[in-house]
Structure formats: structure tokens, C-alpha cells
Design a protein around this motif. Structure first.
Motif, mmCIF file in Angstrom:
data_model
loop_
_atom_site.group_PDB
_atom_site.id
_atom_site.type_symbol
_atom_site.label_atom_id
_atom_site.label_comp_id
_atom_site.label_asym_id
_atom_site.label_seq_id
_atom_site.Cartn_x
_atom_site.Cartn_y
_atom_site.Cartn_z
ATOM 1 N N PHE A 93 49.088 38.056 -5.635
ATOM 2 C CA PHE A 93 49.225 38.767 -6.908
ATOM 3 C C PHE A 93 48.820 40.245 -6.799
ATOM 4 C CE2 PHE A 93 48.127 34.321 -7.672
ATOM 5 C CZ PHE A 93 49.196 33.906 -8.464
ATOM 6 N N PHE A 94 47.857 40.527 -5.928
ATOM 7 C CA PHE A 94 47.360 41.896 -5.778
ATOM 8 C C PHE A 94 47.262 42.237 -4.290
ATOM 9 C CE2 PHE A 94 45.577 40.249 -9.734
ATOM 10 C CZ PHE A 94 45.919 41.248 -10.638
ATOM 11 N N PRO A 95 47.376 43.521 -3.936
ATOM 12 C CA PRO A 95 47.174 43.901 -2.528
ATOM 13 C C PRO A 95 45.736 43.629 -2.107
ATOM 14 C CG PRO A 95 47.283 45.837 -3.948
ATOM 15 C CD PRO A 95 47.699 44.671 -4.791
ATOM 16 N N LEU A 96 45.564 43.233 -0.859
ATOM 17 C CA LEU A 96 44.239 42.868 -0.384
ATOM 18 C C LEU A 96 43.415 44.109 -0.064
ATOM 19 C CD1 LEU A 96 45.080 39.913 2.056
ATOM 20 C CD2 LEU A 96 44.238 39.783 -0.299
ATOM 21 N N PRO A 97 42.126 44.075 -0.380
ATOM 22 C CA PRO A 97 41.253 45.201 0.002
ATOM 23 C C PRO A 97 41.042 45.207 1.497
ATOM 24 C CG PRO A 97 39.926 43.402 -0.866
ATOM 25 C CD PRO A 97 41.371 43.007 -1.065
ATOM 26 N N HIS A 98 40.847 46.366 2.053
ATOM 27 C CA HIS A 98 40.638 46.491 3.498
ATOM 28 C C HIS A 98 39.162 46.735 3.766
ATOM 29 C CE1 HIS A 98 41.297 47.348 7.673
ATOM 30 N NE2 HIS A 98 40.775 48.565 7.547
ATOM 31 N N LEU A 99 38.507 45.734 4.351
ATOM 32 C CA LEU A 99 37.086 45.846 4.687
ATOM 33 C C LEU A 99 36.973 46.108 6.192
ATOM 34 C CD1 LEU A 99 35.558 42.900 2.616
ATOM 35 C CD2 LEU A 99 35.953 45.260 1.934
ATOM 36 N N VAL A 100 36.250 47.175 6.561
ATOM 37 C CA VAL A 100 36.114 47.505 7.986
ATOM 38 C C VAL A 100 34.695 47.227 8.429
ATOM 39 C CG1 VAL A 100 37.890 49.241 7.902
ATOM 40 C CG2 VAL A 100 35.559 49.902 7.383
ATOM 41 N N ALA B 36 39.382 32.792 -9.675
ATOM 42 C CA ALA B 36 39.332 34.259 -9.643
ATOM 43 C C ALA B 36 39.582 34.782 -8.232
ATOM 44 C CB ALA B 36 37.971 34.736 -10.150
ATOM 45 N N VAL B 37 38.977 34.122 -7.240
ATOM 46 C CA VAL B 37 39.164 34.532 -5.847
ATOM 47 C C VAL B 37 40.618 34.379 -5.429
ATOM 48 C CG1 VAL B 37 38.633 33.895 -3.457
ATOM 49 C CG2 VAL B 37 36.783 34.092 -5.136
ATOM 50 N N TYR B 38 41.241 33.278 -5.823
ATOM 51 C CA TYR B 38 42.642 33.040 -5.455
ATOM 52 C C TYR B 38 43.552 34.083 -6.084
ATOM 53 C CZ TYR B 38 47.122 30.711 -4.823
ATOM 54 O OH TYR B 38 48.412 30.424 -4.480
ATOM 55 N N ILE B 39 43.326 34.386 -7.360
ATOM 56 C CA ILE B 39 44.167 35.367 -8.044
ATOM 57 C C ILE B 39 43.998 36.755 -7.438
ATOM 58 C CG2 ILE B 39 44.504 36.583 -10.235
ATOM 59 C CD1 ILE B 39 43.792 33.931 -11.640
ATOM 60 N N LEU B 40 42.746 37.132 -7.136
ATOM 61 C CA LEU B 40 42.466 38.502 -6.707
ATOM 62 C C LEU B 40 42.593 38.726 -5.208
ATOM 63 C CD1 LEU B 40 39.348 39.152 -8.972
ATOM 64 C CD2 LEU B 40 41.634 40.139 -9.257
ATOM 65 N N LEU B 41 42.307 37.689 -4.395
ATOM 66 C CA LEU B 41 42.192 37.906 -2.950
ATOM 67 C C LEU B 41 43.135 37.076 -2.085
ATOM 68 C CD1 LEU B 41 38.284 38.125 -2.643
ATOM 69 C CD2 LEU B 41 39.930 40.015 -2.727
ATOM 70 N N SER B 42 44.027 36.339 -2.694
ATOM 71 C CA SER B 42 44.971 35.550 -1.888
ATOM 72 C C SER B 42 46.110 36.398 -1.357
ATOM 73 C CB SER B 42 45.530 34.390 -2.717
ATOM 74 O OG SER B 42 46.330 34.882 -3.780
ATOM 75 N N GLY B 43 46.325 37.561 -1.969
ATOM 76 C CA GLY B 43 47.432 38.418 -1.575
ATOM 77 C C GLY B 43 48.726 38.095 -2.269
ATOM 78 N N ASN C 6 34.455 50.286 1.737
ATOM 79 C CA ASN C 6 34.530 48.849 1.451
ATOM 80 C C ASN C 6 34.169 48.553 0.000
ATOM 81 O OD1 ASN C 6 35.275 48.228 4.026
ATOM 82 N ND2 ASN C 6 33.232 47.684 4.727
ATOM 83 N N ILE C 7 33.086 49.219 -0.477
ATOM 84 C CA ILE C 7 32.653 48.984 -1.848
ATOM 85 C C ILE C 7 33.718 49.464 -2.826
ATOM 86 C CG2 ILE C 7 30.884 49.512 -3.568
ATOM 87 C CD1 ILE C 7 28.896 49.812 -1.283
ATOM 88 N N VAL C 8 34.276 50.645 -2.546
ATOM 89 C CA VAL C 8 35.327 51.179 -3.416
ATOM 90 C C VAL C 8 36.540 50.259 -3.384
ATOM 91 C CG1 VAL C 8 36.940 53.075 -3.767
ATOM 92 C CG2 VAL C 8 34.546 53.558 -3.203
ATOM 93 N N ASN C 9 36.963 49.891 -2.174
ATOM 94 C CA ASN C 9 38.132 49.023 -2.033
ATOM 95 C C ASN C 9 37.906 47.652 -2.665
ATOM 96 O OD1 ASN C 9 39.470 51.010 -0.604
ATOM 97 N ND2 ASN C 9 38.874 50.217 1.400
ATOM 98 N N PHE C 10 36.642 47.200 -2.625
ATOM 99 C CA PHE C 10 36.335 45.856 -3.095
ATOM 100 C C PHE C 10 35.806 45.860 -4.525
ATOM 101 C CE2 PHE C 10 34.228 41.641 -2.859
ATOM 102 C CZ PHE C 10 35.251 40.935 -2.263
ATOM 103 N N GLY C 11 35.526 47.067 -5.064
ATOM 104 C CA GLY C 11 34.845 47.172 -6.336
ATOM 105 C C GLY C 11 35.474 46.383 -7.467
ATOM 106 N N LEU C 12 36.747 46.634 -7.763
ATOM 107 C CA LEU C 12 37.397 45.952 -8.875
ATOM 108 C C LEU C 12 37.544 44.456 -8.610
ATOM 109 C CD1 LEU C 12 40.157 48.539 -9.861
ATOM 110 C CD2 LEU C 12 37.989 48.064 -11.025
ATOM 111 N N TYR C 13 37.772 44.104 -7.346
ATOM 112 C CA TYR C 13 37.862 42.683 -6.996
ATOM 113 C C TYR C 13 36.512 42.007 -7.244
ATOM 114 C CZ TYR C 13 42.127 44.169 -4.566
ATOM 115 O OH TYR C 13 43.352 44.690 -4.262
ATOM 116 N N GLY C 14 35.440 42.686 -6.790
ATOM 117 C CA GLY C 14 34.099 42.130 -6.987
ATOM 118 C C GLY C 14 33.735 42.020 -8.456
ATOM 119 N N LEU C 15 34.092 43.030 -9.235
ATOM 120 C CA LEU C 15 33.824 42.984 -10.671
ATOM 121 C C LEU C 15 34.567 41.826 -11.320
ATOM 122 C CD1 LEU C 15 34.004 46.773 -11.631
ATOM 123 C CD2 LEU C 15 31.966 45.332 -11.543
#
Length: 465
Positions: free
Chosen positions: A458-465, A449-456, A187-196
Motif C-alpha cells: 500500500f505504501f513505499p517501504l522506508p529505507h533503513l541503513v 497496522a504493520v501489514y498496511i504500512l510496511l508490507s509494501g 532512518n527516523i525521518v524515513n520511519f517517522g510516519l510509519y512509526g507514528l
């Protein structure tokens, strides 16, 4: 960062006229400082839970109230011996661990034990009423914990004997370390760049904006107050205010005011922001990230994220955890800036500032290291060796200990929040205007920033399990 209340360090420090001192790391910090004690408490809970599940030799599960009402009798649960055994086990396990920590910190165990008993009883009441079918439909247990604490604090008042157990950050830090075991490193790896992108880009921009708005537009002469309010708003409330207050040589009144404003709006935002997010139909992933980037403290972020769901909770805590890492670096940058620019005398010679680069490590929240260490252990040791299903069983046990720690923390937040006392600390309108304008700017920028990175879109969504 970690509490929306003025924790004990703040209360002790603001008695001094100037709030600044160079932190020095000592070996004894490992067993005397709250952050490290929270890490060890979390690790102990994780270790015992792992042994319990892997060996099957003993039951270590914590108590959980099942939903009652709407035709389901609460007496069915209360009549079960297993429930009471789990409740006693929860009380003793957490009580012993937290009491040992209190002893190691040099505080009075004789005062803490009866206070802990009282706080735990309030927490049992919270878990009981929040399990009621109708009440649970509208507010999660976290909100009921806050409400119960606020009612006591702002009506009859908090009795003196109960105050030693009101230690919000202590409980929330331990709970977050435990939570780390459930946040797989993927999750951290998948979310890392988005979180940064959300935390490390937005945060400095908000600080710079609030600095110029406060000093140039509002014409505030008290620059340590401006930077303290700015970092408390953009990073994580109390802990950011502490670190920046030290770096900028803020006075006790500056720190008190900054924390008070943060308390008021954090309470408001953690209640209403999830409601607004739900009403807009925003996804849990986006909503949690927005909460993590805009709500001031880690504890409040956890509450608000929990109200949206499991994915939102993980997203919110990840963003806030990534943001928290900035504290030491921002404090160091503020110290350098104030030394080189703000505190220069008439001759242009920089005033001496005793905050050094060593403060980066000293001020780094150590429980965040525990959070990531627990995640690494679960991801790279236990999942490969025991399997994802076994790790899931371990987290089922840990989840309730985490929840009980959070309940203790959230009740403490309410008990430590007296709106009358907070109101009396305001010194005029400009600091309030600075916070409101800065927070609105923070929300807008974070949402972008959230809309650009996590709306799907512009970028693929990270997969959090």
C-alpha cells in the motif's frame, strides 16, 4: 518501558499504600537520576570512541568473542594478548562509568563493585558460550544471557552480594543511548510516519479497549488496576505502569500485580515471537515493527529484535522509542480522566489529583532524548564532517560496548525474574484474562497496522541503513 523487571523505583515505591506522588524536576536530576546518568555514560562512550577513531592515537575497542567450534579452536583466540587487553579494557571502562553513576545516585560503591565483578564474569561466560558454533546457530547471545540469569535465579537463587549490580534499566538505557549513534536520523525521518501510525494510533485504541473490557465485561471494580495493566500492556511494561499508577493512585498491590503479569508474558513473548515471525517468513522490517509494538519493555524489544537481524532490531527499537514518547502524555490523560470521572464523589465534585501537566516532562524517559541526540550528532555533525565510512568505523567500536551493556542488562533480567515469587503475587483470574485478551487484541491490531504500512502493498517501504 525499559525493563521487564520491577526496578528499584518500583520496589521502593510499592512499600507505600497508595502509589502516587507529583514529580518535580530539579537541577540535581542531571547527575542523580538514572535516566540522565545513562545519557552521560552513553555520551562519554561515544565521545571517547570518536576521538579514538579520528586520531588513531589509542585503541578503545571492546572485547569480542569470535565464533569457535566446528573445527575452530577457542584457544586460538584466548592465546592472543590483544583479546585479553580488550577484555580488561571493557571491564574497566564500563565498571568505572557505572560505578561513578552508582555513587552519584547515592548508592553504596563498596557493595556495587564486587557485585559488578560477579555480574561481569557471568557476562563473559555468556559471551563465551554464545560464540560456540552450534549454540550460536540456534540462539543469539541475548537469549543465552537471559537463560543464564534465569537458571541462577530459579535454582540456587541470587546471592545477596550480587544483587546491587542487578540493575537492568541502568545498563539497557546506557546501551540504547550508544545505539542511537548508529541509527542515522534519515532512518527516523524515513520511519517517522510509519512509526507514528503503528505506535501512536494502535496504543490509545488498545488502552481504551482494555479499559472497557476490564470495567464493563469483566466487571472489575479496581479501576486503577485496570488502567495500570492496560498501559503496561500497550505501551512499555514497568515504566508505563509506574507513570499510570501514579496518575490513577494505584495501590502497591495493583502495581506489583500489573508488573508481575507483564514480566511473565514479556519473557514468553520475547522468546517465542521472533521464532513465530521467522516461521511465517515475515520480513525483518515488519517483524521488528511488530515486536516493537507488542513486546512490553524496551529491553525485551531489543532482545527479540536482535534475534531477527540488524534491520529488525532498528525497526523494533524505533517503534518502541516512538511509543515510549507517549508515556508522559498518557499518564497526564489518565490523571485528568480519573480526576474528572473516576474519582468524582457522590455530589459529582471531582476529587483532587496532585498530578499536573509538569509530570509530562518529569515522566518522559530522558534516555530517549539521549538516543535521539546521539542520532542527530551522528547524522548532522559526524557524517558531513568525517564521512559515512568513518562513522561506520566509530560504530564498529561502539557496537561492542552496546552489546556488553545489553549483556549486563539481559543477565540482570534473568537474575531478577523468579517465577515462584511472581506466581505468589497473582490475586485471581480477572487481571490475567484482562492482560491476555488485551495483548491478543494488541497483536492483531499492531499486525494490521504493520501489514498496511510496511508490507509494501500500500505504501513505499522506508529505507533503513
Amino acid at each position: 518501558m525499559n525493563s521487564i523487571t520491577m526496578n528499584q523505583n518500583v520496589k521502593k515505591t510499592i512499600h507505600n499504600e497508595v502509589f502516587v506522588s507529583e514529580g518535580k524536576t530539579k537541577l540535581s536530576d542531571l547527575w542523580k537520576k538514572e535516566d540522565w546518568l545513562a545519557v552521560w555514560i552513553g555520551f562519554i562512550l561515544i565521545a571517547v570512541s570518536v576521538v579514538s577513531v579520528l586520531t588513531g592515537g589509542f585503541d578503545f575497542s571492546a572485547a569480542k568473542f569470535d565464533t569457535w567450534g566446528n573445527g575452530i579452536s577457542v584457544f586460538d583466540q584466548l592465546s592472543k594478548i590483544g583479546f585479553w587487553a580488550a577484555l580488561v579494557r571493557t571491564f574497566l571502562v564500563l565498571g568505572i562509568l557505572f560505578t561513578v553513576g552508582v555513587k552519584l545516585r547515592g548508592e553504596s560503591v563498596n557493595q556495587y563493585i564486587p557485585a559488578y565483578i560477579g555480574l561481569f564474569i557471568l557476562s563473559v561466560f555468556v559471551r563465551f558460550i554464545s560464540a560456540q558454533f552450534t549454540l550460536n546457530r540456534y540462539l543469539e547471545w541475548a537469549f543465552w544471557a537471559l537463560i543464564v540469569g534465569l537458571v541462577v535465579s530459579n535454582t540456587v537463587g541470587v546471592p545477596k552480594w550480587l544483587k546491587p549490580a542487578v540493575q537492568t534499566e541502568y545498563y539497557i538505557k546506557a546501551g540504547l543511548v550508544v545505539m542511537g549513534f548508529s541509527v542515522l536520523f534519515s532512518n527516523i525521518v524515513n520511519f517517522g510516519l510509519y512509526g507514528l501510525g503503528i505506535a501512536w494510533i494502535v496504543t490509545p485504541i488498545v488502552i481504551i479497549f482494555m479499559w472497557f473490557f476490564g470495567t464493563r465485561v469483566l466487571k472489575m471494580d479496581n479501576k486503577p488496576l485496570v488502567i495500570t495493566v492496560a498501559t503496561a500492556t500497550s505501551v512499555c511494561g514497568t515504566s508505563a505502569a509506574i507513570a499510570t499508577g501514579a496518575a490513577s493512585k494505584a495501590k502497591k498491590t495493583d502495581l506489583s500485580l500489573a508488573v508481575s503479569i507483564s514480566i511473565i508474558f514479556t519473557v514468553i513473548m520475547m522468546v517465542f515471537e521472533p521464532i513465530i515471525i521467522k516461521a511465517t517468513g515475515m520480513s525483518e522490517l515488519m517483524g521488528g515493527a511488530l515486536i516493537g509494538g507488542t513486546v512490553d519493555s524496551t529491553g525485551a524489544v531489543t532482545i527479540a529484535g536482535t534475534a531477527l537481524g540488524a534491520t529488525a532490531q532498528t525497526s523494533a527499537v524505533l517503534v518502541k522509542s516512538i511509543q515510549n514518547i507517549l508515556i508522559g502524555f498518557i499518564a497526564f490523560a489518565v490523571a485528568v480522566f480519573f480526576t474528572a470521572r473516576v474519582e468524582s464523589d457522590a455530589s459529582g465534585k471531582a476529587a483532587e489529583n496532585h498530578v499536573t501537566a509538569a509530570e509530562i516532562w518529569y515522566r518522559l524517559p530522558k534516555f530517549i532524548l539521549g538516543f535521539f541526540a546521539a542520532s542527530l550528532a551522528a547524522s548532522f555533525i559526524f557524517v558531513p564532517l568525517a564521512g559515512a565510512e568513518t562513522v561506520s568505523q566509530i560504530n564498529t567500536v561502539l557496537d561492542q560496548y552496546k552489546n556488553w551493556a545489553f549483556v549486563l542488562a539481559f543477565v540482570s533480567i534473568g537474575l531478577d525474574t523468579n517465577f515462584k515469587e511472581i506466581k505468589e503475587q497473582f490475586q485471581g483470574g480477572k487481571p490475567l484474562v484482562l492482560y491476555v485478551v488485551g495483548q491478543l487484541f494488541n497483536i492483531v491490531l499492531t499486525f494490521a497496522a504493520v501489514y498496511i504500512l510496511l508490507s509494501g502493498k500500500f505504501f513505499p517501504l522506508p529505507h533503513l541503513v
